[in-house]
Scaffold this motif. Structure first.
Motif, PDB file in Angstrom:
ATOM      1  N   ASN A  80     -12.535   3.352   4.362  1.00  0.00           N
ATOM      2  CA  ASN A  80     -13.531   2.280   4.358  1.00  0.00           C
ATOM      3  C   ASN A  80     -14.881   2.674   3.770  1.00  0.00           C
ATOM      4  N   ARG A  81     -14.915   3.720   2.956  1.00  0.00           N
ATOM      5  CA  ARG A  81     -16.196   4.175   2.409  1.00  0.00           C
ATOM      6  C   ARG A  81     -16.239   4.011   0.891  1.00  0.00           C
ATOM      7  N   SER A  82     -17.409   3.618   0.409  1.00  0.00           N
ATOM      8  CA  SER A  82     -17.572   3.385  -1.029  1.00  0.00           C
ATOM      9  C   SER A  82     -18.371   4.479  -1.725  1.00  0.00           C
ATOM     10  N   ASN A 134      -7.209   0.326  -1.559  1.00  0.00           N
ATOM     11  CA  ASN A 134      -8.282  -0.659  -1.612  1.00  0.00           C
ATOM     12  C   ASN A 134      -9.504  -0.174  -2.387  1.00  0.00           C
ATOM     13  N   ASN A 150     -11.317   2.381  -1.651  1.00  0.00           N
ATOM     14  CA  ASN A 150     -12.259   3.073  -0.775  1.00  0.00           C
ATOM     15  C   ASN A 150     -11.834   4.512  -0.514  1.00  0.00           C
ATOM     16  N   ASN A 163     -10.447  -6.386  -2.778  1.00  0.00           N
ATOM     17  CA  ASN A 163     -11.272  -5.251  -2.393  1.00  0.00           C
ATOM     18  C   ASN A 163     -11.364  -4.187  -3.472  1.00  0.00           C
ATOM     19  N   SER A 190      -4.616  -2.308   6.389  1.00  0.00           N
ATOM     20  CA  SER A 190      -5.699  -3.260   6.175  1.00  0.00           C
ATOM     21  C   SER A 190      -5.878  -4.195   7.361  1.00  0.00           C
ATOM     22  N   PHE A 203     -10.423   6.793   8.469  1.00  0.00           N
ATOM     23  CA  PHE A 203     -10.394   5.423   7.971  1.00  0.00           C
ATOM     24  C   PHE A 203     -10.515   5.423   6.456  1.00  0.00           C
ATOM     25  N   ASN A 246      -8.418  -2.471  10.369  1.00  0.00           N
ATOM     26  CA  ASN A 246      -9.700  -1.940   9.887  1.00  0.00           C
ATOM     27  C   ASN A 246      -9.533  -0.722   8.978  1.00  0.00           C
ATOM     28  N   ASP A 247      -8.418  -0.704   8.236  1.00  0.00           N
ATOM     29  CA  ASP A 247      -8.128   0.380   7.292  1.00  0.00           C
ATOM     30  C   ASP A 247      -8.015   1.740   7.976  1.00  0.00           C
TER      31      ASP A 247
END
Length: 195
Positions: free
Chosen positions: A137-139, A120, A122, A38, A85, A135, A88-89
């Motif tokens: 989970n963002r890029s 990861n 993110n 990731n 992980s 979370f 869902n992070d």
């Protein structure tokens, strides 16, 4: 010698038990590469299928960074924040030690604003569509991924999210939500700079 010809050795990190997950380049010898898929791009495989050279994926910010450092965060329950992980992070304060999942990068901007990157690669996000839960989970950096950093004495901090609420540890689940109107014990985190 092969590495010296292609990349400066200053950017290579031979990984053993402790991964330096914020190196620009990473030389990994392992059968399980799930950790890096990731956050790093595989740029070279060698004769041994377990020997891999990777380059970190970068998130470009459209604003100037003032500082960047590797940190861990300890919550009021005396547990470290962890980007799980396998969940869902989600960011949960439930770990007694600092390892890969408990290590973050704090990036500061002007106006006391900051972003937080997880292992990861993110960004941490207070997701206003999921009960304001935190979370990793963002890029891309947007308002939900930007926090106001409030500093106190002895390396304690608080974070205000885009909804104007402070990040807070839920006493029952140890999950982190942006749902508090004021800073008290559950909204205060010890920020530990990792070497």
């Amino acid at each position: 010698n092969y590495y010296k010809k292609i990349y400066s050795m200053n950017y290579l990190n031979k990984v053993t038990d402790k991964k330096n997950i914020y190196s620009d380049f990473l030389y990994l010898y392992a059968k399980d590469t799930a950790f890096i898929n990731n956050s790093y791009s595989i740029i070279e495989r060698f004769h041994d299928p377990n020997s891999i050279l990777l380059k970190r994926r970068e998130i470009a910010f459209d604003r100037m960074e003032l500082s960047r450092k590797v940190i861990s965060l300890k919550a009021a329950n005396n547990k470290h924040l962890c980007a799980h992980s396998d969940l869902n992070d989600a960011i949960i304060a439930n770990i007694d030690w600092v390892g890969t999942w408990e290590t973050f990068q704090l990036v500061t901007f002007d106006n006391k604003e900051c972003a937080i990157l997880s292992y990861n690669g993110n960004l941490l996000c207070a997701d206003l569509r999921q009960q304001n839960e935190l979370f990793a989970n963002r890029s891309r950096l947007g308002s939900w991924e930007t926090f106001t950093l409030i500093k106190f004495e002895n390396n304690f901090v608080a974070f205000k999210a885009a909804n104007g609420k402070y990040l807070s540890v839920d006493e029952g689940s140890s999950r982190i939500y942006a749902n508090s109107d004021k800073v008290s014990k559950m909204e205060t985190f010890e920020m530990i700079e990792e070497k």
